[in-house]
Motif scaffolding. Structure first.
Motif, PDB file in Angstrom:
ATOM      1  N   ILE A   1       0.814  -1.406  -0.045  1.00  0.00           N
ATOM      2  CA  ILE A   1      -0.048  -0.056  -0.058  1.00  0.00           C
ATOM      3  C   ILE A   1       0.781   1.228  -0.015  1.00  0.00           C
ATOM      4  CG2 ILE A   1      -1.777   1.310   1.350  1.00  0.00           C
ATOM      5  CD1 ILE A   1      -2.926  -1.339   2.089  1.00  0.00           C
ATOM      6  N   ALA A   2       1.928   1.093   0.817  1.00  0.00           N
ATOM      7  CA  ALA A   2       2.605   2.343   0.813  1.00  0.00           C
ATOM      8  C   ALA A   2       3.253   3.014  -0.428  1.00  0.00           C
ATOM      9  CB  ALA A   2       3.839   2.156   1.907  1.00  0.00           C
ATOM     10  N   ASP A   3       3.837   1.737  -1.271  1.00  0.00           N
ATOM     11  CA  ASP A   3       4.376   1.833  -2.514  1.00  0.00           C
ATOM     12  C   ASP A   3       3.242   2.288  -3.448  1.00  0.00           C
ATOM     13  OD1 ASP A   3       7.066   0.728  -1.723  1.00  0.00           O
ATOM     14  OD2 ASP A   3       6.287  -1.188  -2.408  1.00  0.00           O
ATOM     15  N   ASP A   4       2.099   1.816  -3.590  1.00  0.00           N
ATOM     16  CA  ASP A   4       1.044   2.578  -4.307  1.00  0.00           C
ATOM     17  C   ASP A   4       0.880   3.826  -4.050  1.00  0.00           C
ATOM     18  OD1 ASP A   4       0.595   0.257  -5.392  1.00  0.00           O
ATOM     19  OD2 ASP A   4      -1.111  -0.546  -4.263  1.00  0.00           O
ATOM     20  N   ALA A   5       0.706   4.392  -2.929  1.00  0.00           N
ATOM     21  CA  ALA A   5       0.674   5.806  -2.510  1.00  0.00           C
ATOM     22  C   ALA A   5       1.566   6.512  -2.881  1.00  0.00           C
ATOM     23  CB  ALA A   5       0.583   5.981  -0.926  1.00  0.00           C
ATOM     24  N   VAL A   6       3.046   5.891  -2.886  1.00  0.00           N
ATOM     25  CA  VAL A   6       4.308   6.839  -3.486  1.00  0.00           C
ATOM     26  C   VAL A   6       3.822   7.164  -4.864  1.00  0.00           C
ATOM     27  CG1 VAL A   6       6.810   6.682  -3.847  1.00  0.00           C
ATOM     28  CG2 VAL A   6       5.780   6.341  -1.595  1.00  0.00           C
ATOM     29  N   GLN A   7       3.570   5.869  -5.494  1.00  0.00           N
ATOM     30  CA  GLN A   7       3.543   5.906  -6.854  1.00  0.00           C
ATOM     31  C   GLN A   7       2.235   6.958  -7.439  1.00  0.00           C
ATOM     32  OE1 GLN A   7       5.287   4.535  -9.520  1.00  0.00           O
ATOM     33  NE2 GLN A   7       6.663   4.042  -7.558  1.00  0.00           N
ATOM     34  N   ILE A   8       1.238   7.224  -6.588  1.00  0.00           N
ATOM     35  CA  ILE A   8       0.224   7.965  -6.964  1.00  0.00           C
ATOM     36  C   ILE A   8       0.538   9.426  -6.771  1.00  0.00           C
ATOM     37  CG2 ILE A   8      -1.917   8.800  -5.985  1.00  0.00           C
ATOM     38  CD1 ILE A   8      -2.883   5.790  -5.621  1.00  0.00           C
ATOM     39  N   ARG A   9       1.334   9.676  -5.699  1.00  0.00           N
ATOM     40  CA  ARG A   9       1.920  11.193  -5.351  1.00  0.00           C
ATOM     41  C   ARG A   9       2.934  11.560  -6.520  1.00  0.00           C
ATOM     42  NH1 ARG A   9       1.883   9.392  -0.096  1.00  0.00           N
ATOM     43  NH2 ARG A   9       4.085   8.809  -0.280  1.00  0.00           N
ATOM     44  N   ALA A  10       3.682  10.463  -6.869  1.00  0.00           N
ATOM     45  CA  ALA A  10       4.742  10.862  -7.892  1.00  0.00           C
ATOM     46  C   ALA A  10       3.957  11.081  -9.287  1.00  0.00           C
ATOM     47  CB  ALA A  10       5.638   9.725  -8.212  1.00  0.00           C
ATOM     48  N   LYS A  11       2.938  10.336  -9.661  1.00  0.00           N
ATOM     49  CA  LYS A  11       2.146  10.838 -10.765  1.00  0.00           C
ATOM     50  C   LYS A  11       1.598  11.819 -10.687  1.00  0.00           C
ATOM     51  CE  LYS A  11      -1.243   8.960 -14.230  1.00  0.00           C
ATOM     52  NZ  LYS A  11      -2.598   8.323 -13.955  1.00  0.00           N
ATOM     53  N   GLY A  12       0.920  12.238  -9.547  1.00  0.00           N
ATOM     54  CA  GLY A  12       0.345  13.592  -9.561  1.00  0.00           C
ATOM     55  C   GLY A  12       1.366  14.761  -9.624  1.00  0.00           C
ATOM     56  N   TRP A  13       2.501  14.518  -9.119  1.00  0.00           N
ATOM     57  CA  TRP A  13       3.417  15.532  -8.968  1.00  0.00           C
ATOM     58  C   TRP A  13       3.967  15.890 -10.492  1.00  0.00           C
ATOM     59  CZ3 TRP A  13       5.428  20.012  -7.675  1.00  0.00           C
ATOM     60  CH2 TRP A  13       6.643  20.580  -7.987  1.00  0.00           C
ATOM     61  N   ARG A  14       3.884  14.617 -11.367  1.00  0.00           N
ATOM     62  CA  ARG A  14       4.837  14.752 -12.767  1.00  0.00           C
ATOM     63  C   ARG A  14       3.487  15.373 -13.616  1.00  0.00           C
ATOM     64  NH1 ARG A  14       6.097   9.508 -11.757  1.00  0.00           N
ATOM     65  NH2 ARG A  14       4.434   8.529 -12.715  1.00  0.00           N
ATOM     66  N   THR A  15       2.345  15.069 -13.243  1.00  0.00           N
ATOM     67  CA  THR A  15       1.021  15.899 -13.930  1.00  0.00           C
ATOM     68  C   THR A  15       1.164  17.286 -13.591  1.00  0.00           C
ATOM     69  OG1 THR A  15      -0.208  13.811 -13.733  1.00  0.00           O
ATOM     70  CG2 THR A  15      -1.422  15.768 -14.344  1.00  0.00           C
ATOM     71  N   LEU A  16       1.310  17.692 -12.451  1.00  0.00           N
ATOM     72  CA  LEU A  16       1.343  19.189 -12.019  1.00  0.00           C
ATOM     73  C   LEU A  16       2.582  19.616 -12.651  1.00  0.00           C
ATOM     74  CD1 LEU A  16       0.338  21.440 -10.247  1.00  0.00           C
ATOM     75  CD2 LEU A  16       1.823  20.570  -8.420  1.00  0.00           C
ATOM     76  N   ALA A  17       3.738  19.251 -12.755  1.00  0.00           N
ATOM     77  CA  ALA A  17       4.816  19.495 -13.283  1.00  0.00           C
ATOM     78  C   ALA A  17       4.456  19.955 -14.917  1.00  0.00           C
ATOM     79  CB  ALA A  17       6.139  18.859 -13.258  1.00  0.00           C
ATOM     80  N   ALA A  18       4.175  18.873 -15.407  1.00  0.00           N
ATOM     81  CA  ALA A  18       3.527  19.039 -16.978  1.00  0.00           C
ATOM     82  C   ALA A  18       2.955  20.236 -17.307  1.00  0.00           C
ATOM     83  CB  ALA A  18       3.020  17.699 -17.481  1.00  0.00           C
ATOM     84  N   LEU A  19       1.629  20.291 -16.311  1.00  0.00           N
ATOM     85  CA  LEU A  19       0.851  21.246 -16.511  1.00  0.00           C
ATOM     86  C   LEU A  19       1.488  22.843 -16.222  1.00  0.00           C
ATOM     87  CD1 LEU A  19      -2.008  22.771 -17.165  1.00  0.00           C
ATOM     88  CD2 LEU A  19      -2.410  22.311 -14.581  1.00  0.00           C
ATOM     89  N   HIS A  20       2.412  22.804 -15.398  1.00  0.00           N
ATOM     90  CA  HIS A  20       3.083  24.136 -15.143  1.00  0.00           C
ATOM     91  C   HIS A  20       4.105  24.451 -16.322  1.00  0.00           C
ATOM     92  CE1 HIS A  20       6.766  26.425 -13.453  1.00  0.00           C
ATOM     93  NE2 HIS A  20       5.506  27.047 -12.819  1.00  0.00           N
ATOM     94  N   GLY A  21       5.176  23.311 -16.595  1.00  0.00           N
ATOM     95  CA  GLY A  21       5.851  23.716 -17.842  1.00  0.00           C
ATOM     96  C   GLY A  21       5.157  24.053 -18.986  1.00  0.00           C
ATOM     97  N   LEU A  22       3.723  23.757 -19.196  1.00  0.00           N
ATOM     98  CA  LEU A  22       3.133  24.030 -20.640  1.00  0.00           C
ATOM     99  C   LEU A  22       2.726  25.471 -20.587  1.00  0.00           C
ATOM    100  CD1 LEU A  22       0.334  21.908 -22.420  1.00  0.00           C
ATOM    101  CD2 LEU A  22      -0.300  24.338 -21.609  1.00  0.00           C
ATOM    102  N   ILE A  23       2.021  25.808 -19.141  1.00  0.00           N
ATOM    103  CA  ILE A  23       1.545  27.293 -19.185  1.00  0.00           C
ATOM    104  C   ILE A  23       2.865  28.167 -19.208  1.00  0.00           C
ATOM    105  CG2 ILE A  23       0.596  28.650 -17.181  1.00  0.00           C
ATOM    106  CD1 ILE A  23      -1.009  26.375 -16.453  1.00  0.00           C
ATOM    107  N   ASP A  24       4.097  27.849 -18.258  1.00  0.00           N
ATOM    108  CA  ASP A  24       5.046  28.753 -18.066  1.00  0.00           C
ATOM    109  C   ASP A  24       5.627  28.945 -19.523  1.00  0.00           C
ATOM    110  OD1 ASP A  24       6.662  29.973 -15.978  1.00  0.00           O
ATOM    111  OD2 ASP A  24       8.400  28.950 -17.066  1.00  0.00           O
ATOM    112  N   ALA A  25       5.891  28.031 -20.306  1.00  0.00           N
ATOM    113  CA  ALA A  25       6.285  28.219 -21.654  1.00  0.00           C
ATOM    114  C   ALA A  25       5.620  29.101 -22.561  1.00  0.00           C
ATOM    115  CB  ALA A  25       6.441  27.025 -22.218  1.00  0.00           C
TER     116      ALA A  25
END
Length: 154
Positions: free
Chosen positions: A3-27
């Motif tokens: 379960i802990a590994d799944d939670a880490v993966q979910i947070r990591a995916k969320g962070w990557r999604t947020l970073a992708a959105l930020h990068g798109l807008i920032d550019a």
């Protein structure tokens, strides 16, 4: 995988999604603000943050937090904006060690001219991001945020 590994993966995916959105807008913002107003996104962020302060000035440390910069990077940025006549520094009356940063008339003028560009490009970038399936839920969540009720204390 536990379960802990799944939670880490979910947070990591969320962070990557947020970073992708930020990068798109920032550019998109960087291109438009540079082309139309000779401003970088971070320069715009500083001018905007100063304009939203009660009394229209901020200590350098507050400005660093608002722009997500280190103290030394904020000092270099403030120096550049001051050299361009867009802001000025003033000594704090209560604490002579404190320095406030404040918009000049030219800073207000440039910000007023650049704000519609920023807002239009932001709206367009969010609309484009909403068409990308991976980013759509995050954009929709942004639309659900309550309206701004004042300055964000960072």
């Amino acid at each position: 995988m536990g379960i802990a590994d799944d939670a880490v993966q979910i947070r990591a995916k969320g962070w990557r999604t947020l970073a992708a959105l930020h990068g798109l807008i920032d550019a998109e913002l960087e291109r438009a603000l540079q082309a139309r107003h000779s401003l970088s996104v971070v320069e715009y962020t500083v001018l905007d943050a100063l304009s939203r302060q009660d009394g229209w000035h901020m200590r350098m440390q507050q400005l660093a937090r608002a722009a997500a910069l280190s103290g030394s990077a904020t000092t270099r940025l403030v120096n550049r904006l001051e050299d361009r006549g867009l802001l000025t520094r003033i000594l704090c009356q209560d604490d002579r060690r404190g320095i406030y940063t404040e918009l000049t008339k030219d800073g207000w003028t440039l910000l007023t001219e650049a704000r519609p560009t920023h807002d239009d490009v932001l709206a367009g970038a969010l609309a484009a991001a909403e068409q990308i399936p991976e980013l759509a839920p995050l954009v929709q969540a942004l639309h659900q945020l309550p309206p701004e009720t004042g300055s964000v204390a960072l």
